[in-house]
Design an enzyme around this catalytic site. Sequence first.
Site, PDB file in Angstrom:
ATOM      1  N   ASN A 118       4.969   3.494   0.109  1.00  0.00           N
ATOM      2  CA  ASN A 118       5.894   3.639   1.254  1.00  0.00           C
ATOM      3  C   ASN A 118       6.146   5.286   1.233  1.00  0.00           C
ATOM      4  O   ASN A 118       5.556   5.832   0.322  1.00  0.00           O
ATOM      5  CB  ASN A 118       7.160   2.874   1.317  1.00  0.00           C
ATOM      6  CG  ASN A 118       7.984   3.174   0.169  1.00  0.00           C
ATOM      7  OD1 ASN A 118       7.993   4.345  -0.558  1.00  0.00           O
ATOM      8  ND2 ASN A 118       8.891   2.469  -0.405  1.00  0.00           N
ATOM      9  N   GLU A 122       7.586   6.446  -2.079  1.00  0.00           N
ATOM     10  CA  GLU A 122       6.675   6.492  -3.106  1.00  0.00           C
ATOM     11  C   GLU A 122       5.475   7.658  -3.090  1.00  0.00           C
ATOM     12  O   GLU A 122       5.014   8.495  -4.033  1.00  0.00           O
ATOM     13  CB  GLU A 122       6.160   5.248  -2.997  1.00  0.00           C
ATOM     14  CG  GLU A 122       7.227   4.094  -3.622  1.00  0.00           C
ATOM     15  CD  GLU A 122       6.953   2.675  -3.149  1.00  0.00           C
ATOM     16  OE1 GLU A 122       7.411   1.778  -3.907  1.00  0.00           O
ATOM     17  OE2 GLU A 122       5.992   2.581  -2.485  1.00  0.00           O
ATOM     18  N   ASP A 171       4.765  -6.423   0.236  1.00  0.00           N
ATOM     19  CA  ASP A 171       4.055  -7.716  -0.206  1.00  0.00           C
ATOM     20  C   ASP A 171       3.238  -8.377   0.740  1.00  0.00           C
ATOM     21  O   ASP A 171       1.965  -8.476   0.334  1.00  0.00           O
ATOM     22  CB  ASP A 171       5.104  -8.776  -0.690  1.00  0.00           C
ATOM     23  CG  ASP A 171       5.963  -8.078  -1.689  1.00  0.00           C
ATOM     24  OD1 ASP A 171       5.748  -7.130  -2.544  1.00  0.00           O
ATOM     25  OD2 ASP A 171       7.080  -8.862  -1.945  1.00  0.00           O
TER      26      ASP A 171
END
Length: 331
Positions: free
Chosen positions: A204, A207, A277
């Site tokens: 993201n 990150e 996920d």
Amino acid sequence: MTRTKAEHFFKKFKDKKILVIGDIILDRYIFGKVSRISPEAPVPVVEVTEESFRLGGAANVANNIIALGGKAYISGIIGKGSAGKTVRDLLEEKGVCIDYIFEDSRKTTVKTRIIAGNQQIVRFDVEDRRRLEGKAKEKFLSMIKNALKDFDAVIVSDYKKGVVSEELFRILVTHKKKNGNFVAVDPKVGHFRLYKHVSLITPNIAEASHGAEIEIKDEKTLIKAGHNLLKKLLCDSVLITRGEEGMSLFEKKDSEVIVTHLPTVARKVFDVTGAGDTVIATVTLAHVAGADVVSAAKIANVAAGIVVGKIGTATATPEEILEFLKTHPYA
């Protein structure tokens, strides 16, 4: 991405076997309503109406693969208590193969969220983040090494709870170089040094900023961060998920870097839990089913837009994706 094109890939999902390696989490949801404030402290009193358990972390990635029609196998660590049993039961109920789960003396990670209406009030975690060591680690890595030949792709779901290690990636990358297998990683801050030479990472914004050592604040810094991640990690592709701004895909092709921006397709956002996920599960399954990375990312973008419109850890199905593409054929 047209409905017909997506449907072509979906038909091949049933034949694809994906191994998900990583940190298995049990998501516990306590639903209720708030009508008063506690006289003991300035906090809301939640009148509980429902409690449910859902698969989280690596287990949710595997659950997404099953929901999409693929074959999911999971490898990770659970404890020996009731939470571990609940995880096993949920995985088997969903149809995820649990042959590669390793049982350890540590606690199973449990994230409990209390939700009133559509609002999360608080979250509390029970977990053990110690790294797997000694004979347990040797047994776990040996199991992974022997299993890799049986899968079309590997997804590493890293929540930094002790499963992911340098030795694990050494095994995965060696296998990738020898056999050309697709290795995708959902990364975690603090572990970027481990992800060199993988096929795809899906950070993201936060990150990606950390991994690239560049604060992403506009398109210019976003582009710079994507290029930097490709260069530092020597990976094939980087898919940066950007929340309400969609996704940006960076692909290394020969000496060039191709950048594709995908605007969000989410119509309503109730809960972003587990959206990452869904992205990595969908993009991996679509790619090994024959879609190029851009097309796979487009399908994943639609899937993510669907799950954020649901409360709690959720999945998207091919039917839901195709229904969306019926009215948004070029999403």
